[in-house]
Design a protein around this motif. Structure first.
Motif, PDB file in Angstrom:
ATOM      1  N   UNK A   4     -13.437  -1.951  29.895  1.00 19.76           N
ATOM      2  CA  UNK A   4     -12.589  -1.815  28.742  1.00 19.76           C
ATOM      3  C   UNK A   4     -10.669  -2.283  29.031  1.00 19.76           C
ATOM      4  N   UNK A   5     -10.707  -2.619  30.689  1.00 20.99           N
ATOM      5  CA  UNK A   5      -8.958  -3.251  30.239  1.00 20.99           C
ATOM      6  C   UNK A   5      -9.692  -5.164  30.739  1.00 20.99           C
ATOM      7  N   UNK A   6      -8.549  -6.498  30.376  1.00 15.07           N
ATOM      8  CA  UNK A   6      -8.309  -7.404  30.876  1.00 15.07           C
ATOM      9  C   UNK A   6      -6.800  -7.860  31.543  1.00 15.07           C
ATOM     10  N   UNK A   7      -7.631  -9.377  32.400  1.00 15.56           N
ATOM     11  CA  UNK A   7      -6.277  -9.668  33.523  1.00 15.56           C
ATOM     12  C   UNK A   7      -5.562 -10.661  32.640  1.00 15.56           C
ATOM     13  N   UNK A   8      -4.591 -10.550  32.209  1.00 12.00           N
ATOM     14  CA  UNK A   8      -3.540 -11.509  31.483  1.00 12.00           C
ATOM     15  C   UNK A   8      -2.442 -11.880  32.233  1.00 12.00           C
ATOM     16  N   UNK A   9      -2.492 -13.557  31.521  1.00 10.96           N
ATOM     17  CA  UNK A   9      -1.053 -14.401  32.836  1.00 10.96           C
ATOM     18  C   UNK A   9      -0.402 -14.385  31.613  1.00 10.96           C
ATOM     19  N   UNK A  10       1.246 -14.410  32.355  1.00  6.11           N
ATOM     20  CA  UNK A  10       2.002 -14.539  31.512  1.00  6.11           C
ATOM     21  C   UNK A  10       2.865 -15.128  32.687  1.00  6.11           C
ATOM     22  N   UNK A  11       3.755 -15.909  32.556  1.00 10.86           N
ATOM     23  CA  UNK A  11       5.240 -16.433  33.294  1.00 10.86           C
ATOM     24  C   UNK A  11       4.041 -17.166  35.229  1.00 10.86           C
ATOM     25  N   UNK A  12       4.405 -16.227  36.334  1.00 16.97           N
ATOM     26  CA  UNK A  12       3.859 -16.912  37.101  1.00 16.97           C
ATOM     27  C   UNK A  12       3.089 -16.094  38.286  1.00 16.97           C
ATOM     28  N   UNK A  13       2.997 -14.490  36.755  1.00 17.28           N
ATOM     29  CA  UNK A  13       2.242 -13.316  37.484  1.00 17.28           C
ATOM     30  C   UNK A  13       1.291 -12.808  36.179  1.00 17.28           C
ATOM     31  N   UNK A  14       0.570 -12.217  36.894  1.00 12.99           N
ATOM     32  CA  UNK A  14      -0.539 -11.407  36.419  1.00 12.99           C
ATOM     33  C   UNK A  14      -0.668 -10.065  36.394  1.00 12.99           C
ATOM     34  N   UNK A  15      -1.164  -9.421  35.092  1.00 19.97           N
ATOM     35  CA  UNK A  15      -1.312  -7.788  35.112  1.00 19.97           C
ATOM     36  C   UNK A  15      -2.385  -7.399  33.680  1.00 19.97           C
ATOM     37  N   UNK A  16      -2.793  -6.713  34.358  1.00 19.70           N
ATOM     38  CA  UNK A  16      -3.913  -5.837  33.382  1.00 19.70           C
ATOM     39  C   UNK A  16      -3.576  -4.698  32.780  1.00 19.70           C
ATOM     40  N   UNK A  17      -4.256  -5.628  31.285  1.00 23.86           N
ATOM     41  CA  UNK A  17      -4.163  -4.634  30.403  1.00 23.86           C
ATOM     42  C   UNK A  17      -5.128  -3.891  29.142  1.00 23.86           C
ATOM     43  N   UNK A  18      -5.027  -2.944  28.993  1.00 30.74           N
ATOM     44  CA  UNK A  18      -6.341  -2.085  27.747  1.00 30.74           C
ATOM     45  C   UNK A  18      -6.584  -3.096  26.933  1.00 30.74           C
ATOM     46  N   UNK A  19      -7.596  -3.980  26.994  1.00 27.13           N
ATOM     47  CA  UNK A  19      -8.258  -4.982  26.099  1.00 27.13           C
ATOM     48  C   UNK A  19      -8.150  -5.383  24.757  1.00 27.13           C
ATOM     49  N   UNK A  20      -7.702  -3.631  24.860  1.00 28.41           N
ATOM     50  CA  UNK A  20      -7.473  -3.386  22.947  1.00 28.41           C
ATOM     51  C   UNK A  20      -6.090  -2.793  22.514  1.00 28.41           C
ATOM     52  N   UNK A  21      -5.153  -3.647  23.142  1.00 25.78           N
ATOM     53  CA  UNK A  21      -3.696  -3.627  23.179  1.00 25.78           C
ATOM     54  C   UNK A  21      -3.694  -4.910  22.629  1.00 25.78           C
ATOM     55  N   UNK A  22      -2.272  -4.991  21.588  1.00 24.96           N
ATOM     56  CA  UNK A  22      -1.974  -5.765  20.815  1.00 24.96           C
ATOM     57  C   UNK A  22      -1.030  -6.590  21.958  1.00 24.96           C
ATOM     58  N   UNK A  23      -0.613  -7.623  22.553  1.00 29.26           N
ATOM     59  CA  UNK A  23       0.449  -8.126  23.130  1.00 29.26           C
ATOM     60  C   UNK A  23       1.167  -9.093  22.251  1.00 29.26           C
ATOM     61  N   UNK A  24       2.517  -8.899  22.018  1.00 34.22           N
ATOM     62  CA  UNK A  24       3.409  -9.615  21.754  1.00 34.22           C
ATOM     63  C   UNK A  24       4.370 -10.257  22.986  1.00 34.22           C
ATOM     64  N   UNK A  25       4.226 -11.524  23.574  1.00 36.07           N
ATOM     65  CA  UNK A  25       4.808 -12.083  23.984  1.00 36.07           C
ATOM     66  C   UNK A  25       6.039 -13.174  23.735  1.00 36.07           C
ATOM     67  N   UNK A  26       7.391 -13.253  24.832  1.00 35.81           N
ATOM     68  CA  UNK A  26       8.319 -14.302  24.413  1.00 35.81           C
ATOM     69  C   UNK A  26       8.877 -14.822  26.220  1.00 35.81           C
ATOM     70  N   UNK A  27       9.403 -15.943  25.861  1.00 30.33           N
ATOM     71  CA  UNK A  27       9.242 -16.533  27.423  1.00 30.33           C
ATOM     72  C   UNK A  27      10.902 -17.555  27.423  1.00 30.33           C
ATOM     73  N   UNK A  28      11.210 -18.084  28.145  1.00 23.57           N
ATOM     74  CA  UNK A  28      12.470 -19.123  28.572  1.00 23.57           C
ATOM     75  C   UNK A  28      12.154 -19.279  29.660  1.00 23.57           C
ATOM     76  N   UNK A  29      12.365 -20.765  29.479  1.00 22.65           N
ATOM     77  CA  UNK A  29      12.445 -21.948  30.342  1.00 22.65           C
ATOM     78  C   UNK A  29      13.179 -22.924  30.477  1.00 22.65           C
ATOM     79  N   UNK A  30      14.040 -23.088  31.343  1.00 27.49           N
ATOM     80  CA  UNK A  30      14.988 -23.599  31.715  1.00 27.49           C
ATOM     81  C   UNK A  30      16.773 -22.563  30.681  1.00 27.49           C
ATOM     82  N   UNK A  31      16.381 -21.393  30.368  1.00 28.92           N
ATOM     83  CA  UNK A  31      17.273 -20.511  29.727  1.00 28.92           C
ATOM     84  C   UNK A  31      16.947 -21.082  28.208  1.00 28.92           C
TER      85      UNK A  31
END
Length: 297
Positions: A4-31
């Motif tokens: 009941x977990x999943x692997x999430x890709x963000x930026x250049x990394x991976x992180x495992x999170x509960x599949x039931x979690x809601x994910x809120x993401x923000x990103x910057x590139x070249x500032x």
């Protein structure tokens, strides 16, 4: 990985999170921030850009001229709208870029001085040729910076950052965040921790230290400080893990993980953790899973 977990890709990394979690993401590139817009076809993309262009043309500078300067065509259908950054000053341009990556549409607002416009447009042209859509449910492979279901398949040295808020199902009292940015901390977490043990929970007393040690994760060198305390019958937590990173390194950015349970509208721990063991198990599972995506750099 746990059930009941999943692997999430963000930026250049991976992180495992509960599949039931809601994910809120923000990103910057070249500032510059990157926003994922509603996916669309070529017609919808064209309408979106044209509508924004019309808005800019309707704005008037103090000098009397329109705020809109030009539409710069990039690659793969991407477009940069150039306008004056301020209505009272014409020394800087606003660059509002709309990138295409399959059906995905990304927007990135930025600014540049007049003399650096052409160089900035060349950089945006390079980027526009490297955005790719990631098929649903797939972990991307190869070089690149992941933004949602897209990847910028490049490894040019530049400032990039990301932030992930993990909203746990049934635990609204828990703030759990993971982030990374290209750059290095002047000192490690434990060296600069004077006063942090109290400030992390906003309490002056009643704290207990659960951990305070070096906490490498695979090849990632990092420190960890975990504190907890009781106040008005409620258990609060302030957990922090940090890898200081290296300057200018895409492969070794500054990485941070934090978890907090502080004062809130809830009088008990029913909306957070039933015990320290439960909090530590969740914490350890996420922190231990953080890794650089293979081939990302």
């Amino acid at each position: 990985m746990k059930p009941d977990w999943k692997t999430h890709a963000i930026g250049r990394h991976l992180v495992d999170v509960p599949a039931s979690a809601q994910l809120v993401e923000t990103w910057k590139y070249h500032k510059d921030p990157i926003e994922l817009l509603t996916p669309g076809d070529n017609t919808q993309f064209g309408q979106l850009v044209s509508q924004r262009e019309a808005q800019l043309k309707a704005q008037v500078q103090r000098s009397g001229k329109t705020s809109f300067v030009e539409r710069a065509l990039l690659l793969n259908g991407s477009v940069a709208l150039v306008s004056w950054y301020r209505p009272y000053n014409e020394s800087d341009y606003a660059l509002e870029t709309y990138f295409r990556a399959g059906k995905e549409i990304l927007r990135s607002p930025g600014a540049v001085t007049v003399g650096k416009k052409e160089k900035a447009l060349e950089f945006l042209k390079r980027c526009s040729d490297k955005w790719r859509e990631i098929p649903d449910g797939q972990i991307p492979e190869g070089i690149g910076f992941v933004v949602g279901n897209t990847i910028l398949a490049d490894n040019i040295p530049t400032y990039e950052s990301w932030h992930l808020l993990i909203q746990l199902a049934g635990k609204p009292d828990v703030t759990f965040q993971v982030s990374g940015f290209v750059g290095a901390a002047d000192e490690g977490l434990r060296k600069r921790a004077g006063g942090i043990l109290a400030s992390m929970l906003g309490m002056a007393a009643g704290l207990s230290q659960l951990r305070n040690h070096a906490r490498p994760v695979g090849p990632i060198q990092a420190d960890e400080i975990l504190v907890a305390g009781n106040q008005n019958g409620k258990r609060g937590y302030g957990f922090k893990w940090e890898a200081p990173g290296k300057d200018y390194s895409l492969a070794e950015p500054n990485l941070n993980v934090s978890l907090q349970v502080r004062e809130s509208a809830y009088a008990t721990n029913r909306e957070s953790f039933s015990s320290d063991d439960e909090a530590l198990e969740l914490w350890d599972t996420v922190v231990n899973s953080i890794r650089l995506r293979a081939g990302a750099v």
